[in-house]
Design an enzyme around this catalytic site. Structure first.
Site, mmCIF file in Angstrom:
data_model
loop_
_atom_site.group_PDB
_atom_site.id
_atom_site.type_symbol
_atom_site.label_atom_id
_atom_site.label_comp_id
_atom_site.label_asym_id
_atom_site.label_seq_id
_atom_site.Cartn_x
_atom_site.Cartn_y
_atom_site.Cartn_z
ATOM 1 N N GLU A 66 -2.602 0.129 7.772
ATOM 2 C CA GLU A 66 -1.805 -0.836 7.250
ATOM 3 C C GLU A 66 -0.395 -0.414 6.898
ATOM 4 O O GLU A 66 0.651 -0.848 7.029
ATOM 5 C CB GLU A 66 -2.453 -1.893 6.149
ATOM 6 C CG GLU A 66 -1.424 -3.131 5.951
ATOM 7 C CD GLU A 66 -2.069 -3.784 4.869
ATOM 8 O OE1 GLU A 66 -3.241 -3.671 4.435
ATOM 9 O OE2 GLU A 66 -1.458 -4.814 4.394
ATOM 10 N N HIS A 72 2.616 -7.067 5.040
ATOM 11 C CA HIS A 72 1.054 -6.680 4.822
ATOM 12 C C HIS A 72 0.731 -7.175 6.315
ATOM 13 O O HIS A 72 1.282 -7.757 7.115
ATOM 14 C CB HIS A 72 0.437 -7.352 3.901
ATOM 15 C CG HIS A 72 0.659 -6.910 2.200
ATOM 16 N ND1 HIS A 72 -0.276 -5.787 1.837
ATOM 17 C CD2 HIS A 72 1.720 -7.336 1.522
ATOM 18 C CE1 HIS A 72 0.283 -5.852 0.618
ATOM 19 N NE2 HIS A 72 1.308 -6.244 0.447
ATOM 20 N N GLU A 77 1.840 -11.870 5.696
ATOM 21 C CA GLU A 77 0.814 -11.090 6.588
ATOM 22 C C GLU A 77 1.107 -11.515 8.281
ATOM 23 O O GLU A 77 0.863 -12.465 8.657
ATOM 24 C CB GLU A 77 -0.663 -11.654 6.385
ATOM 25 C CG GLU A 77 -1.396 -11.533 5.005
ATOM 26 C CD GLU A 77 -1.748 -10.481 4.560
ATOM 27 O OE1 GLU A 77 -1.865 -9.229 5.358
ATOM 28 O OE2 GLU A 77 -2.327 -10.325 3.530
ATOM 29 N N HIS A 135 0.852 -1.324 -0.015
ATOM 30 C CA HIS A 135 -0.072 0.089 -0.043
ATOM 31 C C HIS A 135 1.059 1.296 0.020
ATOM 32 O O HIS A 135 2.215 1.222 -0.510
ATOM 33 C CB HIS A 135 -1.133 0.006 1.240
ATOM 34 C CG HIS A 135 -1.848 -1.301 1.245
ATOM 35 N ND1 HIS A 135 -2.801 -1.967 0.394
ATOM 36 C CD2 HIS A 135 -1.363 -2.394 1.907
ATOM 37 C CE1 HIS A 135 -3.066 -2.956 0.749
ATOM 38 N NE2 HIS A 135 -2.321 -3.541 1.613
#
Ligand SMILES: [Zn+2]
Length: 838
Positions: free
Chosen positions: A682, A735, A802, A667
């Site tokens: 995030e 992430h 993640e 992102h």
């Protein structure tokens, strides 16, 4: 005077390269001149003039000749004169048929051949509706009528039934259609001929210059289907060898039946000779020592019945003076043969010529197609005894090299015939031949061109019977023609195929042809040409022949080739070239091994050593395919990249130090990523963690590239582009997960469906997941196959981590802390260390 005479005789030999022997079969009888016409001593305008005759004069034709510039000349007798005239000076044949008459090809595909029979080579293919002009006609011994036609630059023969004369006239040849008359002294057509020689070559045409079609042996019996008698008395017959094959064999040697040949420069036997001087003594023999039998006077004509040339070059003819009296008279050379005028721009006859070049080839004839008889060197001087100017402006002189040796040297290079050769090419074939002209028949072999020698390519090309020919100059200095498949600018331009098991290479493109060699499975063969489902090939051992295309497999789709090793950024690489169509994969059969496979039929094993590699072997991948097995030395491993046209292996030492890692904080910028219950974004967590990880990795000696190191937005493709254009060893995208408040834990994703490095990616995911769990103490959700863009489109070993669920309030709280982010960084660093210690 004597010298001049000799040189003019030899000029005939110098002009021979364009002659097509078998075409001599065509002789028309009576022609009428269209316009005033010159008669010359030889079949080019370089020869001295014999006479000029007016228009509408009837002449008889004894011979035809195509000179080296392609002109057709007739040897004619017109009254008292005999000599050569350009054929196109005779537009009308006495039966009313016009030479050069326009006509139209009337069948869909018509072969134009070198001679008037289907046994002759094809020189061009014409299609229906094409316009041609008819130059001549010939009725074969089997009664077929053939037309000699011109179309574009091609001249050749077609069967008359395939051509329609535009004005609708029907044409019977000058020699009216007679039933085939057998040639005296040769086995008759229709009879059976038994081979008497131990072995005899049957050829495509009635001359030894034609290709061999079969061998026949003593005692075999064949039906005679054609005859041909050369003017020198050499007799050939065409025999039916089997239902499909016929060929020509010699049956009469030239010497056996040789009639006294006319001596060039003397009035021909049978011709009428007019006394050119006031009075001449006719003698009993051909010398002034013989008794006088009669006196003949100027203007009287007599039939020539014999000829004699003395060793000193004095010419005599025997004339029929009356019904009962014959005698010999000298042919006064001065009166009949003016010395040929010196050709402007060339050293004059009788002068001394000094060699200016360092070394110069002396040849048998006035063309580079002729054999070299000796070499002369700078400063040497020689008497000039002949001159020749080629139609393209090459100037040659004949020099007396020694008392017993004379030959031709080029003294002036024409501009038309020798454009500067443009490209240097290499002969990659082992049977290349330089021919005097484009085509396998009716042309002479100048040189066998050595394998791997360099040649210069001219821009000229010709296509003969489906083969494209190129004009080249060889390293030996000869200029001529060769099929274009004999030369290439680089090895990469060659076409190879692999043989299937027991593929048969045959002499010609038919299954009944003799076997040349049987090929081993996957034997690499060079393709020269393709015809009708057959490949003309050459093996590595230089055997040539034809193999069915279906007995081969494509070469370029199946091979790792041109291995090389190099160092880049202090790393050692091993690289193979490969076709882009190859679908490769790899495995690691043992911890220190890399096996590359996927449709390979061959691997070129390097002859050089590579630091860190113990061995490189070609092994079987399965029953039909090959693989390459690389075994690394202890302490070494690899990072592999599968590029479009090559496969590249970076040989790396174990450990994290020196490894290139691409870190990708997810992102950023306008894309906050997932947002936690309290508003944690995030994009902030992953960037901060990535920066901590970067510092940790660099402390361990790794080299880190960040896809972003600030709060900016990057497209996914930009992230993979950074990775794919790098020489990195691993890619990690960071992430935080999001689902609902309850879901928690850590997951590592990888992709094997698209990513070539799926295997390494999975290993990387396993190592990092294991160490992350140890470091973070989170719930282990495991490693999972997924098709995330940044992994799928990545070419490096690539994972997506993640770290925890930002949507889970307790994990969001952890993600807020620097301590958790540091633990995550340590976990990932430890995972990378484990991965690179393999
Ligand atoms: Zn994300």
């Amino acid at each position: 005077m004597k010298k001049i005479f000799v040189s003019s005789v030899l000029l005939t030999a110098a002009l021979l390269p364009g002659v097509s022997q078998a075409e001599g079969a065509t002789v028309s009888n009576n022609l009428v001149t269209g316009k005033p016409t010159e008669i010359r001593k030889g079949a080019t305008t370089a020869y001295p003039l014999v006479a000029k005759i007016g228009s509408s004069q009837q002449v008889s034709v004894q011979d035809t000749f195509i000179n080296s510039s392609g002109e057709v000349w007739y040897r004619i007798t017109a009254g008292k004169y005999t000599g050569w005239s350009l054929a196109n000076h005779f537009p009308v044949i006495t039966n009313g048929f016009t030479l050069g008459k326009p006509a139209t090809i009337s069948e869909s595909i018509v072969n134009v051949r070198k001679g008037a029979s289907t046994s002759y080579a094809i020189v061009a293919k014409l299609s229906k509706g094409q316009q041609v002009s008819i130059l001549d006609s010939f009725r074969t011994s089997s009664g077929e009528l053939w037309y000699r036609i011109k179309t574009g630059n091609s001249i050749g023969w077609v069967l008359s039934s395939l051509v329609t004369v535009n004005d609708g006239s029907t044409f019977t040849p000058v020699a009216a259609a007679k039933p085939a008359t057998n040639i005296a002294g040769l086995p008759t057509v229709g009879s059976y001929y038994t081979i008497t020689a131990a072995s005899l070559d049957a050829r495509k045409g009635a001359a030894s210059s034609y290709a061999i079609v079969a061998k026949v042996t003593k005692g075999q019996k064949y039906k005679v289907i054609g005859q041909f008698l050369h003017k020198n008395g050499e007799g050939w017959i065409r025999i039916q060898i089997n239902s499909k094959l016929s060929g020509w064999i010699p049956v009469l040697k030239a010497a056996e039946v040789k009639p006294p040949a006319n001596i060039p420069g003397l009035p021909t036997i049978g011709s009428s000779y007019t006394i050119p001087v006031a009075s001449l003594d006719a003698r009993k023999g051909a010398s002034t020592s013989y008794a006088i039998v009669a006196k003949v006077t100027k203007g009287k004509s007599f039939k020539v019945i014999s000829q004699h040339m003395s060793p000193t070059g004095d010419g005599w003819v025997r004339i029929q003076i009356s019904a009962t009296l014959a005698g010999w008279i000298p042919i006064p050379k001065a009166a009949e043969e003016k010395p040929p005028a010196n050709i402007p721009g060339l050293p004059t006859l009788g002068s001394s010529y000094s060699i200016a070049a360092t070394t110069l080839n002396v040849r048998k004839g006035a063309s580079t197609n002729y054999a070299i008889v000796t070499k002369v060197t700078k400063g040497q001087s020689f008497n000039v005894i002949g001159q020749y100017m080629s139609p393209t402006g090459d100037g040659w002189v004949r020099i007396q090299v020694s008392s017993s040796l004379a030959g031709w040297i080029m003294v002036k290079q024409g501009t038309v015939s020798t454009p500067a050769p443009s490209t240097t090419m290499t002969v990659f074939t082992r049977n290349a031949v330089l021919y005097s002209n484009a085509g396998f028949s009716g042309t002479t072999v100048i040189e066998r061109i050595p394998y791997l020698s360099k040649v210069s390519l001219f821009s000229d090309t010709k296509t003969v019977s489906g083969v494209t020919w190129v004009k080249i100059k060889t390293a030996a200095g000869n200029t001529g023609w060769t099929p274009n498949y004999e030369v290439a600018s680089s090895q990469a331009n060659l076409t190879h195929v692999y043989a299937l098991k027991n593929a048969a290479v045959r002499k010609s493109a038919t299954t009944s042809a003799a076997l040349v060699v049987t090929l081993a499975e996957n034997q690499q063969i060079l393709v020269l040409n393709e015809y009708n489902g057959w490949l003309n090939v050459e093996t590595g051992a230089g055997k040539r022949g034809w193999v069915l295309k279906t007995q081969t497999s494509p070469y370029t789709t199946k091979r790792l080739f041109s291995p090389e090793t190099y160092i880049s950024n202090n790393d050692v690489y091993l690289r193979w070239q490969k076709p882009s169509t190859l679908n490769l994969a790899y495995s690691t059969p043992a911890a220190n091994q890399l096996k590359i496979y996927g449709g390979l039929s061959d691997v070129e094993i390097p002859s050089f050593a590579v630091k860190g590699i113990k061995s490189i072997q070609k092994v079987a991948a399965n029953t039909t395919e090959k693989a390459v097995l690389i075994t690394f030395q202890p302490g070494y491993s690899f990072t592999i990249r599968n590029y479009n046209n090559n496969i590249t292996i970076k040989v790396v030492q174990s450990g994290l130090a020196g490894k290139r890692i691409i870190l990708d904080p997810g992102h950023g910028g306008k894309d906050p990523g997932a947002i936690g219950p309290t508003g944690l974004r995030e994009k902030v967590v992953v960037l901060d963690t990535a920066l901590i990880l970067k510092a940790e990795l660099e402390r361990a000696g790794a080299i880190v590239t960040m896809t972003r190191s600030t709060d900016v937005f990057l497209e996914l493709a930009e992230r993979t582009a950074i990775s794919n254009s790098s020489d990195g060893d691993a890619f990690i995208s960071l992430h935080t997960d999001a689902f609902n408040e309850k879901t928690n834990g850590t997951t590592s994703f990888y992709n094997t469906t698209v990513n070539f490095n799926g295997l390494a990616s999975k290993e990387l995911a396993n190592a990092i997941q294991k160490n992350l769990i140890v470091s973070l103490g989170t719930y282990n959700r495991g490693v999972k196959e997924e098709a995330f863009y940044v992994n799928r489109m990545n070419e490096l070993p690539s994972i997506l981590v993640e770290m925890a669920f930002i949507s889970n309030p307790s994990e969001e709280a952890l993600l807020k802390t620097t301590a958790f982010r540091q633990k995550a960084a340590i976990g990932i660093k430890n995972g990378l260390q484990e991965y690179f210690n393999k």
